[in-house]
Enzyme design. Structure first.
Site, PDB file in Angstrom:
ATOM      1  N   LYS A 132       0.839  -1.199   0.000  1.00 11.66           N
ATOM      2  CA  LYS A 132       0.000   0.000   0.000  1.00 11.66           C
ATOM      3  C   LYS A 132       0.875   1.252   0.000  1.00 11.66           C
ATOM      4  O   LYS A 132       0.641   2.181  -0.770  1.00 11.66           O
ATOM      5  CB  LYS A 132      -0.906  -0.042   1.238  1.00 11.66           C
ATOM      6  CG  LYS A 132      -2.141   0.798   1.129  1.00 11.66           C
ATOM      7  CD  LYS A 132      -3.019   0.647   2.375  1.00 11.66           C
ATOM      8  CE  LYS A 132      -3.814  -0.649   2.366  1.00 11.66           C
ATOM      9  NZ  LYS A 132      -4.470  -0.891   3.668  1.00 11.66           N
ATOM     10  N   ARG A 174      -3.098   3.098   8.476  1.00 13.34           N
ATOM     11  CA  ARG A 174      -3.461   1.944   7.645  1.00 13.34           C
ATOM     12  C   ARG A 174      -2.327   0.938   7.619  1.00 13.34           C
ATOM     13  O   ARG A 174      -1.189   1.281   7.367  1.00 13.34           O
ATOM     14  CB  ARG A 174      -3.751   2.407   6.212  1.00 13.34           C
ATOM     15  CG  ARG A 174      -4.592   3.650   6.143  1.00 13.34           C
ATOM     16  CD  ARG A 174      -4.618   4.245   4.743  1.00 13.34           C
ATOM     17  NE  ARG A 174      -5.339   3.408   3.799  1.00 13.34           N
ATOM     18  CZ  ARG A 174      -5.378   3.656   2.500  1.00 13.34           C
ATOM     19  NH1 ARG A 174      -4.715   4.691   2.001  1.00 13.34           N
ATOM     20  NH2 ARG A 174      -6.048   2.850   1.699  1.00 13.34           N
ATOM     21  N   GLY A 188      -6.874 -10.834   8.331  1.00 17.01           N
ATOM     22  CA  GLY A 188      -6.542 -11.220   9.703  1.00 17.01           C
ATOM     23  C   GLY A 188      -5.662 -10.210  10.389  1.00 17.01           C
ATOM     24  O   GLY A 188      -5.397 -10.299  11.580  1.00 17.01           O
ATOM     25  N   MET A 201      -4.661  -6.152  11.454  1.00 20.50           N
ATOM     26  CA  MET A 201      -5.401  -4.965  11.813  1.00 20.50           C
ATOM     27  C   MET A 201      -5.686  -4.144  10.582  1.00 20.50           C
ATOM     28  O   MET A 201      -4.851  -4.018   9.702  1.00 20.50           O
ATOM     29  CB  MET A 201      -4.621  -4.122  12.800  1.00 20.50           C
ATOM     30  CG  MET A 201      -5.529  -3.142  13.475  1.00 20.50           C
ATOM     31  SD  MET A 201      -4.646  -1.786  14.180  1.00 20.50           S
ATOM     32  CE  MET A 201      -4.625  -0.681  12.804  1.00 20.50           C
ATOM     33  N   ARG A 239      -3.309  -0.790  -6.706  1.00 26.49           N
ATOM     34  CA  ARG A 239      -2.391  -1.921  -6.774  1.00 26.49           C
ATOM     35  C   ARG A 239      -2.724  -2.717  -8.028  1.00 26.49           C
ATOM     36  O   ARG A 239      -3.799  -2.539  -8.603  1.00 26.49           O
ATOM     37  CB  ARG A 239      -2.528  -2.815  -5.541  1.00 26.49           C
ATOM     38  CG  ARG A 239      -3.884  -3.455  -5.459  1.00 26.49           C
ATOM     39  CD  ARG A 239      -4.115  -4.189  -4.152  1.00 26.49           C
ATOM     40  NE  ARG A 239      -5.548  -4.342  -3.998  1.00 26.49           N
ATOM     41  CZ  ARG A 239      -6.157  -4.686  -2.882  1.00 26.49           C
ATOM     42  NH1 ARG A 239      -5.467  -4.904  -1.785  1.00 26.49           N
ATOM     43  NH2 ARG A 239      -7.457  -4.795  -2.842  1.00 26.49           N
ATOM     44  N   HIS A 286      -3.731 -34.033   6.099  1.00 25.56           N
ATOM     45  CA  HIS A 286      -3.746 -35.343   5.441  1.00 25.56           C
ATOM     46  C   HIS A 286      -4.686 -35.335   4.243  1.00 25.56           C
ATOM     47  O   HIS A 286      -4.312 -35.719   3.135  1.00 25.56           O
ATOM     48  CB  HIS A 286      -4.184 -36.396   6.463  1.00 25.56           C
ATOM     49  CG  HIS A 286      -4.338 -37.770   5.868  1.00 25.56           C
ATOM     50  ND1 HIS A 286      -5.549 -38.242   5.391  1.00 25.56           N
ATOM     51  CD2 HIS A 286      -3.439 -38.752   5.672  1.00 25.56           C
ATOM     52  CE1 HIS A 286      -5.379 -39.474   4.929  1.00 25.56           C
ATOM     53  NE2 HIS A 286      -4.107 -39.808   5.094  1.00 25.56           N
ATOM     54  N   SER A 308      15.491 -41.217 -19.593  1.00 23.53           N
ATOM     55  CA  SER A 308      14.231 -40.604 -19.178  1.00 23.53           C
ATOM     56  C   SER A 308      14.153 -40.720 -17.665  1.00 23.53           C
ATOM     57  O   SER A 308      14.185 -41.819 -17.115  1.00 23.53           O
ATOM     58  CB  SER A 308      13.044 -41.321 -19.834  1.00 23.53           C
ATOM     59  OG  SER A 308      11.832 -40.769 -19.350  1.00 23.53           O
ATOM     60  N   CYS A 310       9.649 -38.587 -17.292  1.00 24.74           N
ATOM     61  CA  CYS A 310       8.311 -39.151 -17.462  1.00 24.74           C
ATOM     62  C   CYS A 310       7.590 -39.357 -16.135  1.00 24.74           C
ATOM     63  O   CYS A 310       6.547 -39.964 -16.083  1.00 24.74           O
ATOM     64  CB  CYS A 310       8.374 -40.463 -18.248  1.00 24.74           C
ATOM     65  SG  CYS A 310       9.320 -41.754 -17.421  1.00 24.74           S
ATOM     66  N   TYR A 327      12.762 -32.960 -23.303  1.00 22.83           N
ATOM     67  CA  TYR A 327      11.297 -32.980 -23.227  1.00 22.83           C
ATOM     68  C   TYR A 327      10.840 -33.363 -21.827  1.00 22.83           C
ATOM     69  O   TYR A 327      11.601 -33.905 -21.024  1.00 22.83           O
ATOM     70  CB  TYR A 327      10.696 -33.954 -24.256  1.00 22.83           C
ATOM     71  CG  TYR A 327      10.958 -35.411 -23.956  1.00 22.83           C
ATOM     72  CD1 TYR A 327      10.104 -36.141 -23.125  1.00 22.83           C
ATOM     73  CD2 TYR A 327      12.070 -36.059 -24.500  1.00 22.83           C
ATOM     74  CE1 TYR A 327      10.358 -37.474 -22.841  1.00 22.83           C
ATOM     75  CE2 TYR A 327      12.325 -37.389 -24.220  1.00 22.83           C
ATOM     76  CZ  TYR A 327      11.461 -38.085 -23.384  1.00 22.83           C
ATOM     77  OH  TYR A 327      11.708 -39.394 -23.080  1.00 22.83           O
TER      78      TYR A 327
HETATM   79  P1  ADP Z   1      -7.966  -2.162   3.364  1.00 24.83           P
HETATM   80  O1  ADP Z   1      -6.570  -2.609   3.172  1.00 24.83           O
HETATM   81  O2  ADP Z   1      -8.779  -3.039   4.223  1.00 24.83           O
HETATM   82  O3  ADP Z   1      -8.613  -1.821   2.064  1.00 24.83           O
HETATM   83  P2  ADP Z   1      -7.452   0.600   3.746  1.00 24.83           P
HETATM   84  O4  ADP Z   1      -6.250   1.015   4.462  1.00 24.83           O
HETATM   85  O5  ADP Z   1      -7.393   0.688   2.266  1.00 24.83           O
HETATM   86  O6  ADP Z   1      -7.875  -0.825   4.218  1.00 24.83           O
HETATM   87  O7  ADP Z   1      -8.631   1.499   4.266  1.00 24.83           O
HETATM   88  C1  ADP Z   1      -9.968   1.202   3.985  1.00 24.83           C
HETATM   89  C2  ADP Z   1     -10.705   2.445   3.542  1.00 24.83           C
HETATM   90  O8  ADP Z   1     -10.577   3.484   4.472  1.00 24.83           O
HETATM   91  C3  ADP Z   1     -10.150   3.039   2.280  1.00 24.83           C
HETATM   92  O9  ADP Z   1     -10.628   2.401   1.147  1.00 24.83           O
HETATM   93  C4  ADP Z   1     -10.657   4.443   2.339  1.00 24.83           C
HETATM   94  O10 ADP Z   1     -11.943   4.519   1.821  1.00 24.83           O
HETATM   95  C5  ADP Z   1     -10.664   4.716   3.805  1.00 24.83           C
HETATM   96  N1  ADP Z   1      -9.518   5.578   4.104  1.00 24.83           N
HETATM   97  C6  ADP Z   1      -8.271   5.189   4.412  1.00 24.83           C
HETATM   98  N2  ADP Z   1      -7.480   6.279   4.559  1.00 24.83           N
HETATM   99  C7  ADP Z   1      -8.258   7.346   4.333  1.00 24.83           C
HETATM  100  C8  ADP Z   1      -8.023   8.755   4.341  1.00 24.83           C
HETATM  101  N3  ADP Z   1      -6.826   9.267   4.596  1.00 24.83           N
HETATM  102  N4  ADP Z   1      -9.057   9.545   4.056  1.00 24.83           N
HETATM  103  C9  ADP Z   1     -10.254   9.034   3.810  1.00 24.83           C
HETATM  104  N5  ADP Z   1     -10.552   7.745   3.788  1.00 24.83           N
HETATM  105  C10 ADP Z   1      -9.557   6.899   4.067  1.00 24.83           C
HETATM  106 MG    MG Z   2      -7.960  -0.640   0.810  1.00 21.20          MG
END
Ligand code: ADP
Ligand code: MG
Ligand code: MG
Length: 882
Positions: free
Chosen positions: A22, A91, A100, A102, A332, A445, A766, A834, A854
């Site tokens: 990101k 983020r 999983g 945060m 991305r 398994h 082979s 093979c 091959y």
């Molecule tokens: P995820 O990886 O779960 O997509 P993100 O970090 O992309 O989490 O955040 C989820 C959403 O939070 C983003 O798609 C956006 O809409 C909102 N968000 C994140 N940062 C900002 C920001 N600086 N201003 C406004 N919205 C934000």
């Molecule tokens: Mg996102």
């Protein structure tokens, strides 16, 4: 001293190791001059440091504060200013995206004072209080694990009191107070009012979430290293919830499901990011944004175009519009279905964005394999009962059975359902169409064994509770005998029989469909043609019958790399083999062999006809002879029964004696392969004669047969020499036979070690990588796959099962050595493989690198090997791959 913080201006897309995906992409967009809110990334290195010591590293605070100043300057607001606060989002974002962990906390910096300032400054008290209550909720949930339901319950109460979804300012203020109480009740502390404390607690919580149980499990499943750590992105908030001229959305530059051109996405007016995901309100299609806010829409389209050009691939995007101003929040290279991967790669090549070589690197043999499995007809599928781990692809439908006995007794197709499987379930797994378990992941398994058998498997469906005669799942009861459908590609489990659709890609390879007018098939064809053009490895097939061989040929095989003659000794021919084994003198033995000869000859003639003009490598008989006799237990029982009745057990008695005599403690290491040829007089001679006569007959009929004779299980050059001298004498006697090469399998480690000697007698090698793997590791596949492979995979002793993907370091070293030593003696030595590895993408790459001529694999996997052979050649040629 290391740096822990990078401004978005400083990074770029290729620094994912340090900045996470990101962060690296936010930096790239910033460099491109796109409208990205200012911010910075705290590196994965800081995370690793935190995980090592349990504290945010020294020096981090200073760096964060310094970069925060830059953000404040650019936004013209101060973090913590009660009158007009700068708010931040925090983020998470590692090198690979990962469930999983945060997630995101928005609106950091709000407190009891600044909420009033925000209200006054924006003139929008509703927005200010709504943002504050979101902050308390997200912060509580993610930093302190406060159960989300407790906040939701308060929200529901407030809405009920207000008599609707929309809350007024006073009600929002009350809700904030209620949320604070929830927060206090769970944490024993008041919601932190100091903006900086909020920020650092949030950063530390992101770091800590790297080791959350679900994240660890996910990485283990996906084979992502556990020590990478995550980065944290801190950026200025922009607000999509400022009224109808604001909103938030997600977009794809192409359709990630089909790969079709055009812009796809969803938009939600007057909302913040998490609302889209949470499905608070119904989103609208992105195209409607064109009418709501044409200026932002056009800007977005042009940005998407630039992003595609920059990334040269499908991109997905998250954006927010604040009072008519567009902000980019994420991009991305987007995930896509296997079908979309082919379509997009071919399109990008057509558009001149990437070369065809690079297009080949954008698809994979695994993806092609997924397209070749039958699929459920999604349109006809009900909502799934649950979803487990997709462990072995395919679509299986059958009646539920709960144990092997029931599976074996069933007359129709069955699905074996177990809490987890163990070696006792093996017969049930063999009998079943598919396997469903409640426990265990991709290395359990069930998963390992099912993949080995090519059987559909969904494992670890944790919602399922398996009883003796029923299983329950999310309130449904499924009884033994009820029909269910399981999708090993998606992990979905359905009640009832979902219609199965044959794969259009297979139908195309079969010649039943033309690519004309079909985007997917055209893309597949385009890339396959290029792969074939580039490939240096030829692809042959393991095929024992004319039917298999003609399918292999339709699938693009340019030879048969392994024809197992033992399959010609089964069925009603078994009696002839019994006669051979029981023969008491030369006359009886010769008679038995003479009876087998014409049958073998016909088989070979058919095979050579189908493969006219292409090499057919025929392996002389390999398995121990007692495999052709009835099992010891059956014979013992039959003889005992006859004796109890006072009857003569007749032939059974003779067979029993023979089976007892031939019993081996380790059949895999016993009398088989070339050893049989040396101790059973006339056996190999009969096979050689049948091959030569069949070839002569084909030549007489105007054909161009290209048989080769392959001797199995050779460990010493003398073995091969003996067989070869005998074979050549016979070949020279068959009038009209073409020249037939004699070569050997390399499947015993000693053969690899002495390849330099063996090559003096062998015209080709082979590699039999199944046996070579077993003998190099010293374990037999049947005995170990179910017993301890799962544990070995979990412990990382194998990165993948060595029976699925060639063990480069061990078995691979023997392969390389044998190629080198063999070619040193005989430069023109043809070398192939093979074993089943011949159809495994990663192994194909290795065989290419090792200079083989091959690979040979099952007919179904021929297209996969062709694609991978082409990809390997392009990658080796140095074209850039991702
Ligand atoms: P995820 O990886 O779960 O997509 P993100 O970090 O992309 O989490 O955040 C989820 C959403 O939070 C983003 O798609 C956006 O809409 C909102 N968000 C994140 N940062 C900002 C920001 N600086 N201003 C406004 N919205 C934000
Ligand atoms: Mg996102
Ligand atoms: Mg073998």
């Amino acid at each position: 001293m290391s740096r822990y913080v990078y401004d978005f201006f400083e990074g770029h897309k290729d620094r994912k190791d340090l900045l996470g995906g990101k962060g690296a992409n936010l930096a790239e967009m910033t460099r491109m001059g796109l409208p990205v809110p200012p911010g910075f990334t705290v590196t994965t290195e800081a995370c690793r440091e935190y995980l090592r010591t349990g504290d945010l590293p020294d020096g981090l605070f200073g760096e964060v504060e310094e970069h925060l100043r830059l953000v404040e300057n650019r936004r013209g607001k101060s973090f913590g200013d009660p009158a007009d606060p700068l708010l931040l989002s925090v983020r998470s974002g590692g090198k690979f995206s990962m469930p999983g962990m945060m997630e995101t906390i928005l609106d950091i910096g709000l407190n009891d004072h600044s909420v009033l300032g925000l209200a006054a400054h924006t003139g929008d008290a509703h927005f200010a209080w709504d943002s504050y209550r979101r902050l308390i909720q997200m912060f509580g949930k993610t930093v302190y694990d406060v159960p989300g339901e407790d906040f939701d319950a308060e929200l529901a109460k407030a809405r009920a009191a207000a008599g609707g979804e929309e809350l007024g300012v006073a009600e929002l203020e009350d809700l904030v107070n209620a949320y604070k109480k929830v927060f206090y009740a769970h944490t024993g502390r008041a919601f932190p009012q100091a903006p900086h404390e909020q920020l650092y607690l949030a950063i530390a919580a992101v770091f800590k979430s790297w080791n959350a149980e679900r994240a660890v499990l996910y990485r283990r499943q996906e084979r992502i290293p556990q020590d990478l750590g995550t980065a944290v992105n801190v950026m200025a908030m922009v607000f999509g919830n400022r009224g109808p001229d604001s909103g938030t959305g997600v977009a794809f530059t192409r359709d990630p499901a089909t790969g079709r051109r055009g812009v796809y996405g969803d938009y939600l007016q007057n909302a913040q990011g998490e609302d889209v995901v949470a499905g608070v309100r119904n989103t609208i299609s992105l195209t409607e944004l064109a009418t709501i806010d044409p200026v932002s829409y056009r800007q977005l389209l042009s940005i998407m175009q630039r992003l595609e050009q920059r990334y040269r691939d499908l991109c997905d995007i998250e954006f927010t519009i604040e009072n008519g101003n567009l902000w980019m929040l994420q991009t991305r290279v987007g995930k896509r279905t296997p079908a979309a991967a082919f379509v997009i790669a071919a399109q990008l090549a057509d558009e001149g964005v990437i070369s065809l070589d690079e297009a080949l690197q954008r698809v994979s043999g695994e993806q092609l394999a997924q397209l070749m499995f039958p699929h459920f007809d999604d349109a006809a599928a009900p909502a799934p009962l649950t979803t487990g781990v997709p462990a072995s692809p395919g679509a299986a439908v059958g009646a539920v059975v709960f144990d092997s006995v029931a599976a074996a007794a069933a007359t129709g197709p069955v699905i074996l359902v177990r809490r987890e499987t163990n070696p006792d379930d093996l017969p049930g797994m063999i009998a079943a169409q598919g396997v469903l378990t409640a426990r265990g992941g991709k290395t359990s398994h069930a998963a390992v064994v099912a993949r080995g058998m090519g059987k559909t498997c969904v494992c670890g469906a944790e919602d399922i509770h398996v009883g003796e005669t029923v299983f329950t799942v999310n309130g449904h009861i499924v009884r033994a005998g009820d029909v269910i459908s399981i999708d090993g590609t998606t992990g979905r489990v359905y009640s009832g029989a979902v219609p199965v659709k044959p794969s259009p890609v297979v139908r195309y390879f079969e010649g039943e469909l033309t690519p004309h007018g079909d985007v997917l098939l055209s893309a597949v064809e385009r890339l396959m043609i290029h792969a074939d053009r580039k490939a240096r490895l030829a692809v042959h097939a393991n095929a024992d019958t004319a039917t298999d061989a003609s399918r292999a040929r339709r699938f693009g095989a340019t030879g048969v790399g392994l024809c197992r003659t033992e399959h010609m000794f089964l069925g009603d021919r078994r009696v002839l083999v019994e006669r051979l084994i029981l023969a008491e003198n030369e006359t009886e033995r010769d008679a038995a062999l003479a009876a087998l000869l014409p049958l073998q000859r016909t088989d070979f003639e058919e095979l050579f006809a189908v493969m006219d003009g292409l090499p057919v490598t025929v392996r002389l008989l390999d398995p121990p002879l007692h495999e052709f006799l009835p099992p010891l237990e059956d014979l013992t029982a039959r003889v005992a029964r006859a004796e109890a009745l006072g009857e003569d057990p007749g032939r059974d008695g003779e067979l029993l004696i023979a089976v007892r005599r031939m019993h081996e403690a380790n059949p895999m290491l016993g009398l088989r392969g070339v050893r049989l040829g040396l101790v059973v007089p006339g056996l190999f001679a009969m096979q050689v004669k049948a091959i030569a006569q069949a070839a002569a007959a084909r030549v007489a009929a105007g054909g161009n047969p290209q048989p080769e004779i392959m001797v199995p299980l050779v460990g010493a050059v003398q073995e091969l020499e003996t067989v070869r001298l005998e074979a050549e004498a016979i070949l020279s006697e068959v009038v009209g036979a073409p020249r037939i090469r004699v070569g050997t399998m390399i499947e015993v480690p000693r053969a690899a070690l002495t390849a330099g000697q063996i090559a003096l007698e062998a015209e080709f090698f082979s590699f039999g990588t199944n046996d070579l793997t077993q003998m190099t590791w010293g374990f037999s596949r049947d005995d170990v796959e179910g017993e301890f492979f799962g544990r070995y995979l979990d412990l990382g002793i194998f990165p993948a099962s060595p029976f699925e993907t060639l063990d480069r370091d061990g078995v691979g070293e023997l392969v390389r050595m044998a190629v080198d030593r063999g070619r040193a003696v005989r430069p023109a030595l043809t070398v192939g493989v093979c074993g089943e590895h011949g159809g495994d993408p990663a192994s194909v790459r290795f065989f290419h690198e090792s200079g083989l001529n091959y690979v040979s694999c099952s007919p179904f996997r021929v297209p996969i090997a062709r694609l991978e052979a082409g990809r390997a050649a392009c990658a080796a040629a140095g074209s850039d791959s991702r």
